[in-house]
Design a protein around this motif. Sequence first.
Motif, PDB file in Angstrom:
ATOM      1  N   GLY A 222       0.843  -1.184   0.000  1.00 36.63           N
ATOM      2  CA  GLY A 222       0.000   0.000   0.000  1.00 36.63           C
ATOM      3  C   GLY A 222       0.875   1.229   0.000  1.00 36.63           C
ATOM      4  N   PRO A 223       0.443   2.330  -0.596  1.00 38.19           N
ATOM      5  CA  PRO A 223      -0.843   2.471  -1.257  1.00 38.19           C
ATOM      6  C   PRO A 223      -0.942   1.616  -2.516  1.00 38.19           C
ATOM      7  N   SER A 224      -2.176   1.199  -2.820  1.00 39.82           N
ATOM      8  CA  SER A 224      -2.440   0.568  -4.107  1.00 39.82           C
ATOM      9  C   SER A 224      -2.742   1.671  -5.116  1.00 39.82           C
ATOM     10  N   MET A 225      -2.970   1.268  -6.355  1.00 42.01           N
ATOM     11  CA  MET A 225      -3.264   2.276  -7.378  1.00 42.01           C
ATOM     12  C   MET A 225      -4.656   2.862  -7.138  1.00 42.01           C
ATOM     13  N   ILE A 226      -4.736   4.140  -7.336  1.00 38.06           N
ATOM     14  CA  ILE A 226      -6.011   4.836  -7.145  1.00 38.06           C
ATOM     15  C   ILE A 226      -6.875   4.604  -8.380  1.00 38.06           C
TER      16      ILE A 226
ATOM     17  N   LEU B 231       1.991   7.095  -5.699  1.00 35.59           N
ATOM     18  CA  LEU B 231       3.328   6.514  -5.606  1.00 35.59           C
ATOM     19  C   LEU B 231       3.453   5.884  -4.224  1.00 35.59           C
ATOM     20  N   GLY B 232       4.306   4.910  -4.086  1.00 35.79           N
ATOM     21  CA  GLY B 232       4.586   4.349  -2.770  1.00 35.79           C
ATOM     22  C   GLY B 232       5.236   5.397  -1.872  1.00 35.79           C
ATOM     23  N   TYR B 233       5.047   5.256  -0.568  1.00 31.66           N
ATOM     24  CA  TYR B 233       5.551   6.290   0.350  1.00 31.66           C
ATOM     25  C   TYR B 233       7.068   6.213   0.536  1.00 31.66           C
ATOM     26  N   MET B 234       7.705   5.181  -0.026  1.00 31.07           N
ATOM     27  CA  MET B 234       9.172   5.112  -0.005  1.00 31.07           C
ATOM     28  C   MET B 234       9.752   5.234  -1.420  1.00 31.07           C
ATOM     29  N   ASP B 235       8.891   5.510  -2.399  1.00 29.33           N
ATOM     30  CA  ASP B 235       9.364   5.684  -3.772  1.00 29.33           C
ATOM     31  C   ASP B 235      10.288   6.905  -3.814  1.00 29.33           C
ATOM     32  N   PRO B 236      11.472   6.748  -4.419  1.00 29.77           N
ATOM     33  CA  PRO B 236      12.384   7.907  -4.478  1.00 29.77           C
ATOM     34  C   PRO B 236      11.710   9.157  -5.045  1.00 29.77           C
ATOM     35  N   SER B 237      10.798   8.977  -5.994  1.00 33.65           N
ATOM     36  CA  SER B 237      10.103  10.135  -6.565  1.00 33.65           C
ATOM     37  C   SER B 237       9.190  10.795  -5.536  1.00 33.65           C
TER      38      SER B 237
ATOM     39  N   MET C 183       9.589  12.796  12.202  1.00 41.31           N
ATOM     40  CA  MET C 183      10.743  13.372  11.524  1.00 41.31           C
ATOM     41  C   MET C 183      11.758  12.314  11.075  1.00 41.31           C
ATOM     42  N   GLU C 184      11.656  11.112  11.620  1.00 38.33           N
ATOM     43  CA  GLU C 184      12.519  10.039  11.101  1.00 38.33           C
ATOM     44  C   GLU C 184      12.109   9.648   9.681  1.00 38.33           C
ATOM     45  N   TYR C 185      10.862   9.959   9.327  1.00 40.30           N
ATOM     46  CA  TYR C 185      10.427   9.723   7.951  1.00 40.30           C
ATOM     47  C   TYR C 185      10.768  10.920   7.057  1.00 40.30           C
ATOM     48  N   TRP C 186      10.521  12.124   7.569  1.00 42.89           N
ATOM     49  CA  TRP C 186      10.811  13.326   6.775  1.00 42.89           C
ATOM     50  C   TRP C 186      12.314  13.581   6.668  1.00 42.89           C
ATOM     51  N   GLY C 187      13.059  13.122   7.654  1.00 39.13           N
ATOM     52  CA  GLY C 187      14.496  13.386   7.662  1.00 39.13           C
ATOM     53  C   GLY C 187      15.286  12.332   6.911  1.00 39.13           C
ATOM     54  N   ASP C 188      16.607  12.350   7.104  1.00 37.96           N
ATOM     55  CA  ASP C 188      17.493  11.484   6.331  1.00 37.96           C
ATOM     56  C   ASP C 188      17.279   9.994   6.604  1.00 37.96           C
ATOM     57  N   GLU C 189      16.775   9.650   7.801  1.00 44.04           N
ATOM     58  CA  GLU C 189      16.597   8.229   8.124  1.00 44.04           C
ATOM     59  C   GLU C 189      15.605   7.554   7.190  1.00 44.04           C
ATOM     60  N   ARG C 190      14.548   8.274   6.813  1.00 45.09           N
ATOM     61  CA  ARG C 190      13.485   7.726   5.959  1.00 45.09           C
ATOM     62  C   ARG C 190      12.896   6.451   6.552  1.00 45.09           C
ATOM     63  N   ASN C 191      12.729   6.454   7.868  1.00 49.13           N
ATOM     64  CA  ASN C 191      12.063   5.320   8.521  1.00 49.13           C
ATOM     65  C   ASN C 191      10.556   5.417   8.329  1.00 49.13           C
TER      66      ASN C 191
END
Lengths: 387, 387
Positions: free
Chosen positions: A21-25, B38-44, B241-249
Motif C-alpha cells: 500500500g498504497p495501491s493504485m487509485i 506513488l509508494g511512500y518510499m518511492d524515491p520520486s 521526523m525520522e520519515y521526513w528526515g534522512d533516516e526515511r524510517n
Amino acid sequence: MRSPPETSELDTPSRILMGPGPSMIHPRVLRAMSTQALGYMDPSFLEIMDDIQELLRYAFQTDNEWTLATSGTGTAAMETAIGNIVEPGDTMLVPTNGYFGDRMGKIARRAGGDVVTVDAPWGEPLHPADVADAFDEHQPDVFGFIHAETSTGVRQPNVSDLTDIAHDHDAITIADCVTSLSGVELHVDDWGIDAAYGSPQKCLSCTPGATPLTIGERAREKIQNRDDDTGSWYLDLDLVMEYWGDERNYHHTAPTTNFYGLREALRLVAEEGLENRWERHRAVAGELREGLQNLGLEPAAEKEYWLPSLNSIEVPDGVDDAAVIEFLMDEYDIEIASGLGALEGDIWRIGCMGYSARRQNVACLLTAMEDALEAQNFDVDEPAIEA
Amino acid sequence: MRSPPETSELDTPSRILMGPGPSMIHPRVLRAMSTQALGYMDPSFLEIMDDIQELLRYAFQTDNEWTLATSGTGTAAMETAIGNIVEPGDTMLVPTNGYFGDRMGKIARRAGGDVVTVDAPWGEPLHPADVADAFDEHQPDVFGFIHAETSTGVRQPNVSDLTDIAHDHDAITIADCVTSLSGVELHVDDWGIDAAYGSPQKCLSCTPGATPLTIGERAREKIQNRDDDTGSWYLDLDLVMEYWGDERNYHHTAPTTNFYGLREALRLVAEEGLENRWERHRAVAGELREGLQNLGLEPAAEKEYWLPSLNSIEVPDGVDDAAVIEFLMDEYDIEIASGLGALEGDIWRIGCMGYSARRQNVACLLTAMEDALEAQNFDVDEPAIEA
C-alpha cells in the motif's frame, strides 16, 4: 526575504503499485478528487458525509451509528480507536505475531494502558486457545487483533472464536482491518467486532488521508462513560461525532477532496458488490500465488490463513531480496516490498489490492519477476507464461 | 449480507467560497491531486516531500530543519505543536480573545499542561503590556498566540514584541498561522516564532489534509529532551521526523495526493512571490472592505489589525445575519459565514484567501450582498457598483 526555491511541474513515474500500500487509485476516484471544494457545513457536503457513512456501513457490514472517516491516515484511525476505548489503567491484550499488533501496544501505552501480549510466531495467526489462556491470565479490558497483518500476509481466521472469548470476559474487541476492508471477507457485526478500522489506500483504491472507522454500541458506551478526557482533542470521538451526527457542530475542517475520493471508492465497492469483490481478490491473487509457485517460489503463509490482498513470498536462498525489488522498480516500474521487522530479508510482500488487483498487473509482475530471478541466477522452475 | 446503498455520481454545486475556509482550490492544485499514487518510499515521492519542505521554508520564511506537512487537518497541526512541546506539568499561556486561542488551551490541557490566560476582548489583538504582566504573574513555559484569528478577523500586530517577552522568560512561542500563511506578512525566523503551523485550505488554496508545520531549534530541543513520551504516537514529532528526515524510517503512510496538491499550491506561492501575494490579498480584500463600507456596513476590525484574508463585518441592527447568509448561498452560490463563539450573531466573516481572493469574486459578492441587504429592507448607502 528568503528566496523561493526552484521546482518543476509535478512529473511522477507510472508505477504499478503491488506493494503493501498504497495501491493504485481508481481513475474514477482520481476524477472525484479533482472536484472543487465545498464548505464543511455546506448541505451538499454534509450529504456526501451521510453517503460515506451509509457506504461504510455496507463495506464493514455493520449497523453501527458511529461509522465515519477519521481525518488522518490508517494509524490515525488505529489511534482513534485505541485512544478513545483504552482508559488509563486499562489492560489491553495485543498479539506479537506482526508489526501492527506491536503498534497497537505502543499506542495503548500512550493512552495510559497496561499492555499484555498473546504470542504466535510472525507469519502465523493467533490460536483461540492461546487467546483464552491470555484472557485467563491477564483479564484484559480491551483485546486488539489484526484481521489482515500487512507485515506478514496473514489473515486471522475464525475471528468469532476470538471475539467470543473476549466477550465472555467482558472485554472490548478492536480489529485492524486495514488490509482487509473490501478485499477480504469481513462481517463486523456478525463476527462480534466492537471497533474496526480500515484503510482507504489498500483494497479501496483511494488516496490515504480519510480513514474508515466503525464503533459498536459496547465500545461507544465505554467511551461515553470515561472518567477523563482522551489524550487527543483532535481524535476525541465524542467531539468528532458531534460533527458527523445530527448536531453538526464544527470540530475541525474535514479533508474535503479525500471525502470526495472515499465516497467514490466506496461507491465502486457497492457497484461491484462485496462478495464479488472478495472473489476478485481471491481469484486474481490466486493467479499471482500460483504463478509465483510456478517460478519456484514459495508462499510464506499457509493457504488456510493466506491473505489475498497481501501475498508474502519466501526469498529463496542465494537471492538478494533488495536487488530483486530494485530490478522490478528500475526495469518494469513495479513496486513490491521487502519484509518488515522480524521477517526483513526473509520475505517479499506483494500486494494485490483494489484497482491494483487486475490480471494485467499480475501478468506483468510474473514476467518481471521471472526476469529478476534470472538476473539473480535463480533456477526458475517453469516459465510464468507458457509459450 | 447487508445490501449496498444507492448513491448517485458526485455532483456538487459550484460555490464561490468566501467563508473562513476552505477557500477555492486552485485548478492547478486539483490537477496535481488527480495524479496516480506513488509508494511512500518511492524515491520520486521522497523528492516531492523534499520539495514540500523547501517550499514551506520559503512560505514560513524560516531555515528550520523540522519543517513538514502533518498528516491531518489544521487542528492536527495545532495538536502536533502543542502536544509535543507542552510536557505534563508545564504551564502554557494562551489568549482569550478568540475561538482558536481557547482551542490551544483545550489541547494543552489534554497534553497535561496547566493553562493560564492573557485577556483581550474578542475582536481585538493582544497588547504586549498584558502579555508581559501575564508572564510576570504565571511564568509560563510555553506561550501560544494566534497570528490571524479566524473567529474574529483580527491580525496580531507586533509579533516580535510578544516573542521578545516570551524569550526574556525562557518560554517557547507557538504561533497559529492558519489564516495567515502565504496571505499575510509572516516571518517565522525574524519574528522569533519557535513553532508555527498554517493551513493548506486557506490562503494556500489547497485541500485540507496535509498541514504545514515548522519547529525551530529551541522548540526542537525541548521536544527532544522530554522525560516522557507524547500522548499521541501518530503525531509524535521525533518519530514523524525520522520519515521526513534522512533516516526515511516508515512511520505512517503519508497522504499521497494531499502532498501532490500541497506541493503545487506552494509552487504557486513561489511563482507569485510572497510579497506580491501578500499585496494581492491586501488589495483584493481592500476592495471588498471598501465596497462593503459603501453599502453602509462596518468592518469589525480596526484597520491597524485588519486581517485581509478574513474580513469580519458587523451585522447591522435589524438585519437577520443567518437570512443574509442563506440568501447569498441560495441566490448566488456564495458561501460566507456567521460569527463564532462570543461574536455569533454580531458579525459576518468573509474570507478572501488564495484562489478565492480575486476581483471577480469580490465584484460578485458586493452585488449579491447589496441584493441580500435590500431583501432585508436595509437602507443601502450607495450602490456597490456605480452606474
